[in-house]
Design a protein around this motif. Sequence first.
Motif, PDB file in Angstrom:
ATOM      1  N   ALA A 204       1.701  -3.391   1.167  1.00 10.65           N
ATOM      2  CA  ALA A 204       3.049  -3.765   1.606  1.00 10.65           C
ATOM      3  C   ALA A 204       3.396  -3.124   2.940  1.00 10.65           C
ATOM      4  O   ALA A 204       3.989  -3.768   3.806  1.00 10.65           O
ATOM      5  CB  ALA A 204       4.074  -3.367   0.550  1.00 10.65           C
TER       6      ALA A 204
ATOM      7  N   ALA B 204       2.515  -9.635   5.006  1.00  4.27           N
ATOM      8  CA  ALA B 204       2.362 -10.565   3.876  1.00  4.27           C
ATOM      9  C   ALA B 204       3.248 -11.794   4.044  1.00  4.27           C
ATOM     10  O   ALA B 204       2.817 -12.926   3.796  1.00  4.27           O
ATOM     11  CB  ALA B 204       2.675  -9.854   2.562  1.00  4.27           C
TER      12      ALA B 204
ATOM     13  N   ILE C 158      -1.489  -8.883  -2.991  1.00 13.20           N
ATOM     14  CA  ILE C 158      -1.089  -7.486  -2.880  1.00 13.20           C
ATOM     15  C   ILE C 158      -2.072  -6.660  -3.700  1.00 13.20           C
ATOM     16  O   ILE C 158      -2.243  -6.883  -4.899  1.00 13.20           O
ATOM     17  CB  ILE C 158       0.344  -7.263  -3.394  1.00 13.20           C
ATOM     18  CG1 ILE C 158       1.343  -8.036  -2.525  1.00 13.20           C
ATOM     19  CG2 ILE C 158       0.683  -5.781  -3.407  1.00 13.20           C
ATOM     20  CD1 ILE C 158       1.461  -7.550  -1.094  1.00 13.20           C
TER      21      ILE C 158
ATOM     22  N   ALA D 175       4.836  -5.700  -3.911  1.00 13.86           N
ATOM     23  CA  ALA D 175       5.096  -7.103  -3.569  1.00 13.86           C
ATOM     24  C   ALA D 175       6.559  -7.303  -3.197  1.00 13.86           C
ATOM     25  O   ALA D 175       6.891  -8.039  -2.254  1.00 13.86           O
ATOM     26  CB  ALA D 175       4.703  -8.007  -4.738  1.00 13.86           C
TER      27      ALA D 175
END
Length: 460
Positions: free
Chosen positions: A319, A336, A348, A363
């Motif tokens: 992340a 992401a 992830i 996430a």
Amino acid sequence: MRMTSQIGRWSSALALTLALTLAPGAQAKKKEKDAEASREVPYASTYQAYPGRPTALVGATVYDGRGGRIDNGTVLFAEGKVVAVGASDLAIPEGYDRIDGTGKFVTPGVIDAHSHLGDYASPGVDANSDGNEATAPTTPDVWAEHSVWPQDPGFSRALANGGVTSLLILPGSANLMGGRSVMLKNVPAITVQQMKFPGAPYSLKMACGENPKRVYGSRGMKPSTRMGNFAVNRQTWIDAKAYMEGDHEKRDLAKETLEGVLKGEILVQNHCYRAEEMALVLDMAKEAGYKVTTFHHAVESYKIADMLREADVCSAVWADWYGFKMEAYDGIPENAALIAKEGACVVIHSDDQNGIQRLNQAAAKAQGAGRRMGIDIPDAQVISWFTYNAAKAAGIADQTGSLEEGKMADVVLWNGDPLSVYTRPEKVWIDGAMLFDATNPRMRPVSDFELGQPGEGDVK
């Protein structure tokens, strides 16, 4: 005369058989067939699902892992498989245990596509450091499963704190070719074969960039540069092709793995950070004749997300890890979200014994970073980053990763929104067997290593 004639016919037939048997082509085929037979399913999975009960989860918000959301939904599973997923009016067959999920959430089991549990086991001492065979730049002959210690307390922590039902164990990244991975079901076991995910493909762990050139350059050997990395890789693939086209009279464990990659039987999981280097790896894959399945860490995937989409390559990312070495300098929290915006595959991952316990929170952080820059990824899609997409990256999406009829009943009941920092797994099922229940102290796993020690089976 007739007996002599018969003997003559037998002799002719025998001579013809011998001639065919000893012909160079037939001889080579026989040797190859014998070699394949000798390699058939070594260290095969002996996994057997724990016994479960027919179960109906009712009233929860259901995320199916494929981008679908059902409010006040119902999930049915029995005999280790998902039976049906639907709305609250879904008929529940007789004999099912009914669990009220009102105010709670259901997702597929969490999957970590990049873990070293068992190979770098807890406690983190040298005696338990078995993840990197850092004795040569390429070691595709080693298999991660031969280092896995099933008693690693990290497995039970990942289950109880993170809802992790399956995980891909990779060798480390000191080498350009680090060896084969192993996919595990996160169940208590004595042997690694008892955890080995049935039917999962092997992967070859590869690494580019700083790690290999640092490790071997510091020893005054090749590779010591990025161009050295590619030169060693390319020559290794050339040698593997020559082996593949040979008679296999003499086995070579390293080249057997590479041959499996070239034949499309073994996936490629490639540790790589920088955009231009990932692009070069894709070109090398075309030259050698293999496909990259996933780039791992991939902190600059956002720069080439369209290229990764076209190549159907997943990015297994953190992340917000960045800047801890030069090749991670351009990592950004929005990575992401930007990959997802381009329609490429986002996963992830953890690469960490603690991070594996909070993949859902990671996430959510990545989703939040995207939202702050105007990219709004729906919750149901974010769930796929640690369920279905992770299964795709590991080559097991046909068996798990989503709540679909006939798939493995790997299921998590969360006590709240799984994208909230306050939420924890309440119950976890693997192949329909409940292996963790936060409301039942007797359903909290403890490894043999922890028995009798302070904090055994600790669940925070």
